[in-house]
Design a protein around this motif. Structure first.
Motif, PDB file in Angstrom:
ATOM      1  N   SER A  46       0.827  -1.222   0.000  1.00 52.80           N
ATOM      2  CA  SER A  46       0.000   0.000   0.000  1.00 52.80           C
ATOM      3  C   SER A  46       0.853   1.260   0.000  1.00 52.80           C
ATOM      4  CB  SER A  46      -0.940  -0.004   1.204  1.00 52.80           C
ATOM      5  OG  SER A  46      -0.229   0.124   2.417  1.00 52.80           O
TER       6      SER A  46
ATOM      7  N   PRO B 283      -6.295   1.359   2.982  1.00 56.19           N
ATOM      8  CA  PRO B 283      -5.386   0.938   1.900  1.00 56.19           C
ATOM      9  C   PRO B 283      -4.693  -0.388   2.170  1.00 56.19           C
ATOM     10  CG  PRO B 283      -5.126   3.271   2.325  1.00 56.19           C
ATOM     11  CD  PRO B 283      -6.043   2.747   3.386  1.00 56.19           C
TER      12      PRO B 283
ATOM     13  N   CYS C 215      -5.113  -3.804  -0.101  1.00 56.83           N
ATOM     14  CA  CYS C 215      -3.943  -4.456  -0.708  1.00 56.83           C
ATOM     15  C   CYS C 215      -3.803  -5.893  -0.220  1.00 56.83           C
ATOM     16  CB  CYS C 215      -2.679  -3.661  -0.375  1.00 56.83           C
ATOM     17  SG  CYS C 215      -2.537  -2.101  -1.270  1.00 56.83           S
TER      18      CYS C 215
END
Length: 288
Positions: free
Chosen positions: A27, A46, A50
């Motif tokens: 990320s 994030p 990911c």
């Protein structure tokens, strides 16, 4: 939802906990992922997103490799190297598409919002001009206008729980991917701060956006000519004359055309036409 995942999301996230550290490191390589997730209206951090994409990619690799090995074994042509190479290619594609998915979804939201923005703001202008308060005007467009209605429904809900109008409008602007929507919200907020006439502001917004839409339509009309030439070249001239010329040239050197070539060419041509139609359709501005 994580794209290209073969598992349900709860099972995927549970299985992916062991890759959380890797997801966090990945990320950091995508600095705009947080903004894209917010603008795509996806409720992931994030590092969580990911991690989900990495987990889905790993699962896809092993499942595809196993299927290819099974199919090649049934046909009597077992080739582990080919299975690993093809599975790796599909896994890389899966990871790339997964990481681009939030930005693509945000762009789709931009189109959904921009398509309904002019009629929604026009209705709000009519409501406010007739004496309705701005809050009631925003509430009146809370349904029937696609993505615009979703955003204004969130704004009115925030105001109802006690958030000031300007703060609710600024929050909507920060999470929205559409530049035109942000401009509308910013100008409404600015009018509230300086105390100017909201109705006049809305009228100017509708007039400006209508002019921009007319410019977009003219630009689209001008872009159609090279698109038509491209279509004529790759979908009509090249397949017909190209295949005929290739057939004649190969006949001179006595090289037969493989039978598999024509089905592949047919599917390739169909794929190009679908891609071309989707591309032209994505460029077409709304005329609502």
């Amino acid at each position: 939802m994580i794209p290209f995942s073969l598992l349900p999301e709860p099972a995927l996230m549970s299985f992916g906990k062991r890759f959380k550290g890797l997801g966090k490191r990945v990320s950091n390589s995508f600095p705009y992922l947080r903004v894209n997730l917010v603008q795509a209206n996806m409720s992931y951090k994030p590092e969580e997103y990911c991690t989900g994409v990495i987990t889905a990619t790993i699962i896809n690799f092993f499942v595809i490799a196993a299927l290819i090995l099974l199919l090649t074994k049934v046909n009597g042509t077992l080739d582990p190297l080919f299975a690993a190479a093809l599975a790796t290619l599909i896994a890389v594609f899966s990871f790339s598409m997964g990481m681009m998915h939030p930005a693509a979804k945000a762009k789709k939201r931009i189109r959904q919002i921009d398509d309904h923005l002019i009629p929604a703001i026009r209705q709000m202008y009519i409501e406010v001009k007739s004496g309705v308060t701005l809050f009631e005007g925003m509430k009146s467009i809370g349904r029937g206008y696609g993505g615009v209605s979703e955003e204004f429904a969130k704004i009115t809900k925030s105001i109802e729980v006690g958030i000031p109008e300007t703060n609710a409008l600024n929050q909507a602007s920060s999470r929205n991917p559409s530049a035109r929507f942000r401009r509308v919200v910013w100008q409404i907020s600015n009018s509230l701060v300086v105390g100017s006439d909201i109705a006049n502001t809305l009228k100017e917004l509708v007039d400006n956006m209508t002019q921009e839409r007319m410019s977009d339509i003219k630009k689209y009309g001008a872009e159609l000519n090279p698109f038509i030439m491209m279509y004529m070249m790759f979908a009509i001239v090249l397949p017909s004359l190209g295949i005929s010329l290739m057939n004649v040239m190969l006949s001179f050197v006595n090289i037969p055309i493989p039978k598999i070539f024509f089905p592949i060419a047919l599917f390739g041509l169909a794929g190009f036409q679908l891609f071309f139609l989707g591309f032209v359709s994505s460029k077409r501005p709304s005329v609502e």
